[in-house]
Design an enzyme around this catalytic site. Structure first.
Site, PDB file in Angstrom:
ATOM      1  N   ASP A   1      -1.193  -6.066  -0.382  1.00 50.42           N
ATOM      2  CA  ASP A   1      -1.519  -5.459   0.910  1.00 50.42           C
ATOM      3  C   ASP A   1      -3.018  -5.212   1.025  1.00 50.42           C
ATOM      4  O   ASP A   1      -3.650  -4.709   0.082  1.00 50.42           O
ATOM      5  CB  ASP A   1      -0.821  -4.092   1.024  1.00 50.42           C
ATOM      6  CG  ASP A   1       0.351  -4.129   1.974  1.00 50.42           C
ATOM      7  OD1 ASP A   1       0.436  -5.046   2.817  1.00 50.42           O
ATOM      8  OD2 ASP A   1       1.204  -3.218   1.875  1.00 50.42           O
TER       9      ASP A   1
ATOM     10  N   GLU B   1       9.169  -4.714  10.304  1.00 49.41           N
ATOM     11  CA  GLU B   1       9.581  -3.398   9.803  1.00 49.41           C
ATOM     12  C   GLU B   1      10.139  -2.539  10.930  1.00 49.41           C
ATOM     13  O   GLU B   1       9.502  -2.385  11.980  1.00 49.41           O
ATOM     14  CB  GLU B   1       8.391  -2.684   9.130  1.00 49.41           C
ATOM     15  CG  GLU B   1       8.786  -1.299   8.604  1.00 49.41           C
ATOM     16  CD  GLU B   1       7.836  -0.696   7.582  1.00 49.41           C
ATOM     17  OE1 GLU B   1       6.836  -1.348   7.210  1.00 49.41           O
ATOM     18  OE2 GLU B   1       8.110   0.446   7.152  1.00 49.41           O
TER      19      GLU B   1
ATOM     20  N   ASP C   1       0.845  -1.205   0.000  1.00 49.81           N
ATOM     21  CA  ASP C   1       0.000   0.000   0.000  1.00 49.81           C
ATOM     22  C   ASP C   1       0.879   1.253   0.000  1.00 49.81           C
ATOM     23  O   ASP C   1       0.379   2.370  -0.119  1.00 49.81           O
ATOM     24  CB  ASP C   1      -1.013  -0.010   1.154  1.00 49.81           C
ATOM     25  CG  ASP C   1      -0.359  -0.044   2.518  1.00 49.81           C
ATOM     26  OD1 ASP C   1       0.880  -0.198   2.601  1.00 49.81           O
ATOM     27  OD2 ASP C   1      -1.083   0.085   3.529  1.00 49.81           O
ATOM     28  N   SER C   2       2.198   1.073   0.066  1.00 46.67           N
ATOM     29  CA  SER C   2       3.130   2.184  -0.155  1.00 46.67           C
ATOM     30  C   SER C   2       2.879   2.799  -1.527  1.00 46.67           C
ATOM     31  O   SER C   2       3.311   3.926  -1.793  1.00 46.67           O
ATOM     32  CB  SER C   2       4.577   1.700  -0.038  1.00 46.67           C
ATOM     33  OG  SER C   2       4.792   0.554  -0.838  1.00 46.67           O
TER      34      SER C   2
ATOM     35  N   GLU D   1      -1.447  -5.723   8.364  1.00 41.67           N
ATOM     36  CA  GLU D   1      -0.644  -5.195   9.468  1.00 41.67           C
ATOM     37  C   GLU D   1      -1.296  -5.535  10.806  1.00 41.67           C
ATOM     38  O   GLU D   1      -2.520  -5.487  10.932  1.00 41.67           O
ATOM     39  CB  GLU D   1      -0.506  -3.670   9.338  1.00 41.67           C
ATOM     40  CG  GLU D   1       0.251  -3.257   8.095  1.00 41.67           C
ATOM     41  CD  GLU D   1       0.445  -1.746   7.992  1.00 41.67           C
ATOM     42  OE1 GLU D   1       0.099  -0.999   8.936  1.00 41.67           O
ATOM     43  OE2 GLU D   1       0.965  -1.313   6.945  1.00 41.67           O
TER      44      GLU D   1
HETATM   45  O1  KIV Z   1       3.568  -1.157   1.637  1.00 39.94           O
HETATM   46  C1  KIV Z   1       4.711  -1.610   1.573  1.00 39.94           C
HETATM   47  O2  KIV Z   1       5.483  -1.357   0.639  1.00 39.94           O
HETATM   48  C2  KIV Z   1       5.158  -2.488   2.662  1.00 39.94           C
HETATM   49  C3  KIV Z   1       6.609  -2.836   2.732  1.00 39.94           C
HETATM   50  C4  KIV Z   1       7.406  -1.650   3.069  1.00 39.94           C
HETATM   51  C5  KIV Z   1       6.861  -3.963   3.650  1.00 39.94           C
HETATM   52  O3  KIV Z   1       4.373  -2.872   3.464  1.00 39.94           O
END
Ligand code: KIV
Length: 274
Positions: A88, A186, A49-50, A120
């Site tokens: 995610d 993380e 979700d980044s 998460e």
């Molecule tokens: O959203 C993301 O890219 C992540 C990674 C940084 C583990 O959760």
């Protein structure tokens, strides 16, 4: 009939079985072309979700929607032939109840073709992880710094120093006991990440958590140096593509302005006249 056997893509049990063997190589991907690059070298392409911050300019991951994850998930799955996609679950799509989580995880998997999701949270998500796993949804867990909780954590800082270490260890174990097939650690202190890795039977995948994890994940745009302004401290840049792109665009702009932009070799102007 094809003489070559089709390439079998990696699945969650393969990842689970990698504990104690070769380190897992994981990068994020959000688009088909990047997924193709990742597929050639990595075990997992994480549709993180980044994507909200990296591609959509959002200030955090909190504004990312299920529809965005489905769109990017589909694009990534199209680019993979052997690496496994993990998608995610975005903020607000799973925390309310195991039933809500199942409904949305099922959409992520059925509408993208990805064989697993990531969510998460530790102990408080254990019932949800167990509910999903029992119903055919393989779950990668994520503890330590959980960016969707940035407002309760008070920033993107290291999680697990001193007395907090016990909670992170308990969270990690709860995820394993609930059936997660792997877990992201993380921004967890290096020593703690090593202890969790030694205690758990599932692979740990670190980001800013040191070399003792069973694998590593990075945001692909960070390690390629695609940003010229933002630089997370723990990320080694393996390229400086942002600088290269900036120079290329500057060269193009200068040529257009100076009218030295090259004419097409195929004589496009002549063809138009005919
Ligand atoms: O959203 C993301 O890219 C992540 C990674 C940084 C583990 O959760």
């Amino acid at each position: 009939m094809s003489a070559t056997a089709p390439v079998r893509s990696v699945l969650p049990p393969d990842i689970r079985a990698r504990k104690g063997t070769a380190p897992l190589v994981v990068l994020t991907a959000y688009t088909t072309p990047v997924a193709r690059l990742v597929d050639a070298h990595c075990d997992i392409a994480l549709v993180g979700d980044s994507v909200g911050m990296v591609l959509h300019g959002m200030p955090s991951t909190l504004g990312v929607t299920l529809e965005m994850m489905i769109l990017h998930g589909r694009a990534v799955v199209r680019g993979l032939s052997k690496a496994m996609a993990v998608i995610d679950m975005p903020f607000g799509s799973y925390e309310e109840s195991p039933q809500q989580a199942y409904r949305n995880a099922a959409r992520l998997m059925s509408e993208t073709g990805a064989p697993a999701v990531k969510l998460e949270g530790g102990q408080h998500m254990a019932d949800t992880i167990a509910f999903l796993t029992a119903r055919g949804v393989p779950v990668m867990a994520h503890v330590g710094l959980t960016p969707q909780s940035v407002n309760t954590l008070g920033g993107y800082k290291v999680v697990g120093r001193e007395e907090e270490a016990v909670k992170v260890m308990t969270d990690a174990k709860a995820c394993e006991d609930a059936g997660a097939f792997s877990i992201v650690l993380e921004k967890v202190p290096v020593g703690l990440a090593g202890r969790i890795t030694a205690e758990l039977a599932i692979p740990t995948i670190g980001i800013g958590a040191g070399v003792d994890c069973d694998g590593q994940v990075l945001v692909v745009d960070d390690m390629l140096g695609l940003f010229t302004d933002f630089r997370p401290k723990f990320v080694k840049r393996y390229a400086e593509l942002g600088k290269t792109a900036d120079q290329a665009i500057a060269d193009y702009a200068a040529e257009v302005r100076a009218r030295t932009f090259p004419a097409p070799e195929h004589g496009f102007a002549d063809q138009v006249k005919k």
